[in-house]
Motif scaffolding. Structure first.
Motif: not given
Ligand code: HEM
Length: 338
Positions: A31, A85-86
């Motif tokens: 990421y 998560r994001k």
């Protein structure tokens, strides 16, 4: 027959916890190739806030354990977050986090490398229960979640109950200062007793959901509310009163015993959104294992978190070149305008 406060460790738990940690680190490395690494979950910080954690002065004997043994006021940090998560838009359904770090807590801490630290953390979210029962099940669900569409699809059709529980865990939030938070997993409360924690807002009125919400409206509401006045939460414990119906090892089960108040979290009136304070909040490490023995985390989910949070915080801080950060010895003040 299970016993109150007792853990029952499943085979190969450490192996599954290690696999979860490895998977998270691989994901983070992918990421954040060139950016600063954020948290694996709860990456979107709404605020890092100054607070006081005020232990009730005259608690009955069954509540006088560990840091709750005597009436005392601790300085504390509160980190509010979205769990996805994001970093997501605040209008979306999500699990929100409230991570508390009390500063000035005496006594040996459970993490060997941080045994002399003087912090005690409490990690809470907006769900009462977790989606999976064991560390092995949790690892399987993580592999599905991070393994791409096909893996997730097959997992969903073979594990519909986990999917339903995951969907039930997330909700909309209109104001973090009016929201209740729960520990989901249990903790020791002195010898032979176990509790789950919760924080209930003292402000009962509910802000309406904005008609045209900005991506960061939860933070904007915190800024405007806390500029005006302080807000408090009641910090509660819920005892395990039946070892079969309220298990230590299965956090998908909601405990049904009453909540009892042990402290007040007073979030001060403040201006908090300086770059320096935000960066300090990003770099702090919260884990339920920043803890004294009297409040030891219990159950498989918590045991796995010991391995996972430690590995992730080490990786994140290493990548961001802040590896030498120690637990705070005292509260830090930041320039509000930098
Ligand atoms: C069981 C109840 C749980 C609660 C209440 C909980 C709550 C939280 C909260 C509030 C945070 C944000 C902390 C912060 O602000 O820094 C967090 C982060 C995180 N959680 Fe959990 N969590 C739970 C279970 C788990 C489990 C079972 C795992 C995996 C084994 C996990 C993995 C993580 C990870 C990887 C992070 C990011 C840590 C970092 O980057 O430093 N959580 N959790």
């Amino acid at each position: 027959m299970n016993t109150i406060g007792k853990e029952y460790i499943e085979p190969k738990e450490e192996y599954y916890a290690g696999k979860i940690a490895d998977r998270f680190i691989q994901t983070l490395a992918k990421y954040y190739r060139s950016e600063k690494v954020k948290r694996m979950f709860h990456p979107k910080m709404h605020a890092l806030l100054k607070a006081e954690f005020i232990v009730e002065a005259s608690l009955p004997p069954h509540l006088k354990e560990g840091i709750f043994a005597e009436g005392k006021t601790y300085d504390a940090w509160v980190r509010f977050s979205n769990a996805k998560r994001k970093a997501t838009k605040d209008k979306k359904k999500d699990l929100r986090g409230m991570a508390l770090k009390l500063v000035g807590v005496e006594g040996k801490k459970l993490l060997e490398k941080e045994k002399d630290a003087n912090t005690q953390d409490f990690l809470l979210v907006t769900s009462k229960t977790l989606q999976t029962a064991s560390v092995k099940d949790f690892q399987r669900s993580i592999e599905a979640l991070l393994g791409g569409f096909i893996k997730l699809f097959f997992y969903a059709i073979t594990h519909p109950a986990v999917i339903v529980r995951s969907i039930k865990m997330i909700s909309k939030c209109s104001n973090l200062l009016e929201t209740s938070f729960y520990s989901m997993s249990p903790y020791k409360y002195g010898e032979g007793k176990a509790v789950k924690y919760a924080a209930f807002p003292q402000k009962k009125t509910t802000s309406s959901f904005p008609k045209d919400p900005s991506d960061d409206f939860l933070k904007e509401r915190l800024i405007s509310d806390l500029e005006e006045q302080e807000y408090s939460f009641d910090f509660m414990v819920q005892f395990q009163t039946d070892a079969q119906k309220m298990p230590i090892e299965n956090p998908t089960v909601k405990w049904t015993s009453p909540f009892e108040k042990v402290a007040t979290i007073k979030i001060k009136k403040q201006v908090f959104n300086s770059k320096a304070q935000e960066s300090y909040g990003e770099n702090l490490s919260f884990t339920p294992w920043h803890c004294i023995e009297a409040h030891r985390p219990l159950g498989g989910a918590n045991r796995a978190r010991k391995t996972v949070y430690e590995a992730i915080a080490r990786f994140r801080r290493g990548q961001n070149h802040v590896e030498n950060l120690a637990e705070p010895k005292s509260m830090v003040s930041f320039n509000e305008v930098n």
